[in-house]
Write an enzyme that holds these catalytic residues in place. Structure first.
Site, short mmCIF file in Angstrom:
data_model
loop_
_atom_site.label_atom_id
_atom_site.label_comp_id
_atom_site.label_asym_id
_atom_site.label_seq_id
_atom_site.Cartn_x
_atom_site.Cartn_y
_atom_site.Cartn_z
N CYS A 2 0.85 -1.19 0.00
CA CYS A 2 0.00 0.00 0.00
C CYS A 2 0.88 1.24 0.00
O CYS A 2 2.07 1.18 0.28
CB CYS A 2 -0.89 0.01 1.23
SG CYS A 2 -1.87 -1.51 1.43
N ARG A 27 1.55 1.46 -5.98
CA ARG A 27 1.70 0.53 -4.87
C ARG A 27 0.38 -0.13 -4.47
O ARG A 27 0.37 -1.06 -3.66
CB ARG A 27 2.29 1.25 -3.65
CG ARG A 27 3.66 1.84 -3.87
CD ARG A 27 4.15 2.54 -2.61
NE ARG A 27 4.39 1.59 -1.55
CZ ARG A 27 5.56 1.02 -1.30
NH1 ARG A 27 6.61 1.31 -2.05
NH2 ARG A 27 5.70 0.17 -0.32
N TRP A 73 -3.70 -1.76 -1.44
CA TRP A 73 -3.73 -3.05 -2.12
C TRP A 73 -4.28 -4.03 -1.10
O TRP A 73 -3.67 -4.28 -0.07
CB TRP A 73 -2.32 -3.45 -2.57
CG TRP A 73 -2.31 -4.71 -3.38
CD1 TRP A 73 -2.53 -4.83 -4.72
CD2 TRP A 73 -2.04 -6.04 -2.89
NE1 TRP A 73 -2.42 -6.14 -5.11
CE2 TRP A 73 -2.14 -6.92 -4.01
CE3 TRP A 73 -1.76 -6.59 -1.65
CZ2 TRP A 73 -1.93 -8.30 -3.91
CZ3 TRP A 73 -1.56 -7.96 -1.54
CH2 TRP A 73 -1.65 -8.79 -2.66
N ASN A 99 0.60 -0.10 6.14
CA ASN A 99 1.05 -1.00 5.08
C ASN A 99 1.66 -2.21 5.75
O ASN A 99 2.55 -2.07 6.58
CB ASN A 99 2.08 -0.29 4.19
CG ASN A 99 2.63 -1.20 3.10
OD1 ASN A 99 2.02 -2.21 2.77
ND2 ASN A 99 3.77 -0.85 2.53
N GLY A 100 1.18 -3.40 5.41
CA GLY A 100 1.71 -4.62 6.03
C GLY A 100 0.58 -5.54 6.46
O GLY A 100 -0.58 -5.35 6.08
N GLU A 485 10.20 -14.16 -19.07
CA GLU A 485 9.91 -12.76 -18.81
C GLU A 485 8.90 -12.22 -19.81
O GLU A 485 7.99 -11.46 -19.45
CB GLU A 485 11.21 -11.95 -18.85
CG GLU A 485 11.03 -10.44 -18.68
CD GLU A 485 10.44 -10.04 -17.34
OE1 GLU A 485 10.06 -8.85 -17.22
OE2 GLU A 485 10.33 -10.88 -16.42
N LYS A 489 5.25 -10.62 -18.76
CA LYS A 489 4.80 -9.28 -19.13
C LYS A 489 3.41 -9.32 -19.75
O LYS A 489 2.55 -8.49 -19.45
CB LYS A 489 5.78 -8.62 -20.10
CG LYS A 489 7.05 -8.16 -19.49
CD LYS A 489 6.86 -6.94 -18.63
CE LYS A 489 7.41 -7.02 -17.25
NZ LYS A 489 7.63 -8.10 -16.47
N GLU A 492 0.76 -10.07 -17.06
CA GLU A 492 0.60 -8.99 -16.10
C GLU A 492 -0.30 -7.88 -16.61
O GLU A 492 -1.16 -7.38 -15.87
CB GLU A 492 1.97 -8.37 -15.77
CG GLU A 492 2.82 -9.18 -14.81
CD GLU A 492 4.13 -8.47 -14.54
OE1 GLU A 492 4.48 -8.31 -13.36
OE2 GLU A 492 4.83 -8.08 -15.49
N HIS A 508 7.37 -32.06 -24.47
CA HIS A 508 7.05 -32.82 -23.26
C HIS A 508 5.75 -32.35 -22.63
O HIS A 508 5.60 -32.37 -21.40
CB HIS A 508 8.20 -32.74 -22.27
CG HIS A 508 9.46 -33.36 -22.78
ND1 HIS A 508 9.73 -34.71 -22.69
CD2 HIS A 508 10.50 -32.81 -23.46
CE1 HIS A 508 10.90 -34.97 -23.25
NE2 HIS A 508 11.39 -33.82 -23.72
N LYS A 607 3.26 -2.61 -7.19
CA LYS A 607 4.66 -2.56 -7.60
C LYS A 607 5.60 -3.25 -6.64
O LYS A 607 6.43 -4.04 -7.03
CB LYS A 607 5.07 -1.09 -7.77
CG LYS A 607 6.49 -0.90 -8.29
CD LYS A 607 6.62 -1.38 -9.70
CE LYS A 607 8.01 -1.17 -10.25
NZ LYS A 607 8.16 -1.76 -11.58
#
Length: 612
Positions: A2, A27, A73, A99-100, A485, A489, A492, A508, A607
């Site tokens: 957050c 955030r 968040w 935050n936490g 990666e 992307k 996301e 496979h 983030k």
């Protein structure tokens, strides 16, 4: 994860807090709120983005020179108006932003309910402010004492700021395993999760360490104590951040700006460390612990997400050049098992923010077991930077877009410098080969600029596949982590299901998914196992898959097989990930924009992951 902003001083608090929340929205953007002290304690909060809060509060009483703000968040409780922060005490005297995660909130809540407390929300945060209220009333102590006592009772991570309508000239801030920075201005103070809301007003900051409580009063110097009430002398640092770096600079999205900043961020990460004329490569952290690195039995990378992918590239680089065994671990798994570590091991944490909770915990575990711990991060003064024995900053500049781009290439640049440094010191590379790689690394920013010239072509390809439901990304050797990666992307920011695979592993299992509706992105540059990748492309083609090839300039072989090819400049296999990832970033970006997705703030993400 957050975002926290607070202000106390002579200016109007609300405009400063609102602007800060907008800068911290990367955030978390599930809900937002502010608390101000004017003729009373006023709370205004709304589900959704900060703009919702701004609209809601525009006709409210916002006159105040002290206040706290939060963008959330969600963890405990759905993202709605009630669960939005700030939260208040039962007597409406105190307000808190947090935050936490308070892990033992449920036991505390049951005890407080038994003492007559009533709760409005489903959050763990509201439990904490009620606990502080209970201690003030029961023990008849000051607010700062009650905060200290309560923090001795809670288990978990927190960055908190509290205001008290009976003390309108005071803020209380505290942290444990979640970042918090205090900006020191002239007769005013700012508190935030990171420096972005502060830089416009002051460059002088104090970073709180774990289990520290700051008492911030108008007209007074900051006082800091730990939760055992031991006095701490505040250490004021100067921010290395410019306001321009956190603005969009004319780009439609931060993500696009940051993709285009990569030539600059790669150069900045090499600046003062790479001398192509002499061939010298110098990383301060390596020099400081040279004997440890030379005698290391192995290097273990711990990271999450995109940083984990850059660590995989680092594994290839260091084992290839320096011949030191390397392991790459998910920090979230590493911290919860019982890894075998010794004093001859070096554990390297990679994190853009330097605040990733799982990575920090993995470092602490490694430290307890006697390993040397090293950090690679982007934020000066971050928790990982302070926790490690040594390390290297990436100097990528602020990365605001939630989907990491320039952090990935900056991390790989540092890892390339590390591999070259270790290889030369160990004598595992010839002088000619070392100089050749130094020269090519020095030229990488120019090659990235050349790839960026393909933006319009990539945009056209994106338009052809924007409605796909699945993507497959294939790569081998150094480009296998790039395939991972690229798939991440796309997932996301466009919400299209995508998977990255070593090209040969397609047979496979994943080959069963391939049909005429499956786009397959194959990284087939003329390095390493090129002919093997070509064979894998043939297997896709035989099953009517749609092939998008990332190829070396002038390649005609893949062009004859693929629906589309994106050419990139030729470079050494060792450095190819720095080039081959660029078109994958642009492809994901354009697909997401065309699908109407929020590129900079994709759903359910934030983030900096500062909670488990």
């Amino acid at each position: 994860m957050c975002g926290i902003v607070a202000y106390i001083g002579e200016q109007q608090a609300y405009p400063i807090i609102l602007k800060g929340l907008k800068r911290l929205e990367y955030r978390g953007y599930d809900s937002a709120g502010v608390a101000l002290i004017n003729d009373k304690l006023s709370l205004y909060k709304k589900a959704g983005k900060v703009s919702n809060l701004e609209e809601f509060a525009k006709d409210k009483n916002l006159d105040s020179t002290i206040g706290i703000g939060h963008t959330r968040w969600a963890t405990h409780g759905a993202p709605n108006d009630i669960n939005a922060h700030p939260h208040r005490s039962g007597d409406n005297r105190l307000a808190i932003i947090h935050n936490g995660i308070i892990e033992n909130y449920d036991a505390l809540k049951k005890e407080l309910i038994s003492r007559g407390h009533h709760f409005e929300s489903d959050t763990d945060t509201e439990v904490l402010i009620h606990l502080i209220e209970e201690i003030i009333n029961k023990e008849n102590v000051s607010l700062e004492e009650a905060v200290r006592y309560s923090l001795n009772e809670v288990v978990g991570a927190y960055a908190i700021v509290i205001i008290d309508k009976e003390n309108p000239n005071k803020l209380i801030a505290a942290r444990n395993s979640s970042p918090l920075v205090i900006g020191v201005g002239k007769d005013e103070f700012f508190v935030a999760s990171d420096a972005t809301p502060i830089i416009e007003y002051t460059k002088n900051v104090v970073y709180l360490d774990d289990e520290q409580v700051a008492i911030i009063e108008k007209g007074e110097n900051i006082r800091i104590v730990d939760i055992a009430n031991k006095k701490i002398t505040p250490y004021i640092q100067e921010l290395e951040l410019n306001l321009e770096a956190i603005e969009k600079g004319g780009y439609e999205h931060f993500m696009l700006k940051e993709i285009y900043e990569q030539p600059q961020s790669i150069r900045a990460s090499m600046l003062g460390r790479l001398n192509p004329i002499t061939g010298d490569v110098t990383l301060g952290g390596i020099e400081e612990f040279e004997l440890k690195f030379m005698n290391a039995s192995r290097i273990i990378f711990v990271a999450c997400g995109t940083s984990w992918h850059s660590a995989l590239v680092g594994e290839y680089m260091i084992e290839d050049l320096a011949r030191i065994p390397v392991e790459v671990e998910y920090a979230s798994e590493f911290r919860y098992r019982n890894p075998i570590l010794s004093e001859k091991d070096i554990v390297i944490a990679i994190s853009q923010s330097g605040e990733t909770a799982d990575t920090l915990a993995a470092l602490e575990l490694a430290k307890e077991k006697g390993a040397t711990i090293y950090g690679i991060c982007n934020v000066v003064g971050s928790s990982i930077a302070r926790a490690t024995d040594a390390g290297s900053y990436t100097h990528a500049g602020p990365e605001i877009g939630v989907a990491s781009t320039k952090a990935f290439t900056a991390q790989i640049t540092i890892l390339a410098l590390m591999a070259l440094t270790l290889a030369k010191k160990k004598g595992s590379i010839t002088k000619t080969r070392h100089q050749e790689l130094v020269n090519q690394l020095n030229d990488v920013p120019n090659l990235v600029e050349k790839v960026l010239e393909s933006n319009e072509q990539i945009k056209y390809i994106a338009d052809q596949y924007k409605d796909a439901h699945n993507f497959l990304y294939l790569g081998r050797g150094y480009n296998f982590p790039v395939a991972l990666e690229g798939a991440l992307k796309l997932k996301e920011i466009s919400y299209i299901h995508a998977e990255g695979y070593p090209a040969a592993e397609m047979k496979h299992g994943p080959i069963a998914l391939i049909d005429e509706n499956m786009p397959v992105v194959a990284i087939a540059t003329k390095i390493g196992n090129y002919h093997k990748v070509v064979s894998n492309i043939q297997e896709v083609r035989a099953r009517n898959g749609n092939i998008i090839g990332i190829v070396t300039e002038g390649d005609e072989t893949v062009k004859d097989m693929a629906e589309h090819v994106i050419e990139i400049p030729e470079t050494d296999e060792f450095l190819d990930p720095l080039i081959s990832v660029i078109p994958l970033q642009l492809l994901s970006y354009h697909i997401a924009v065309m699908r109407g997705c929020d590129v900079d703030q994709p759903r359910n993400l934030a983030k900096s992951v500062t909670v488990e």
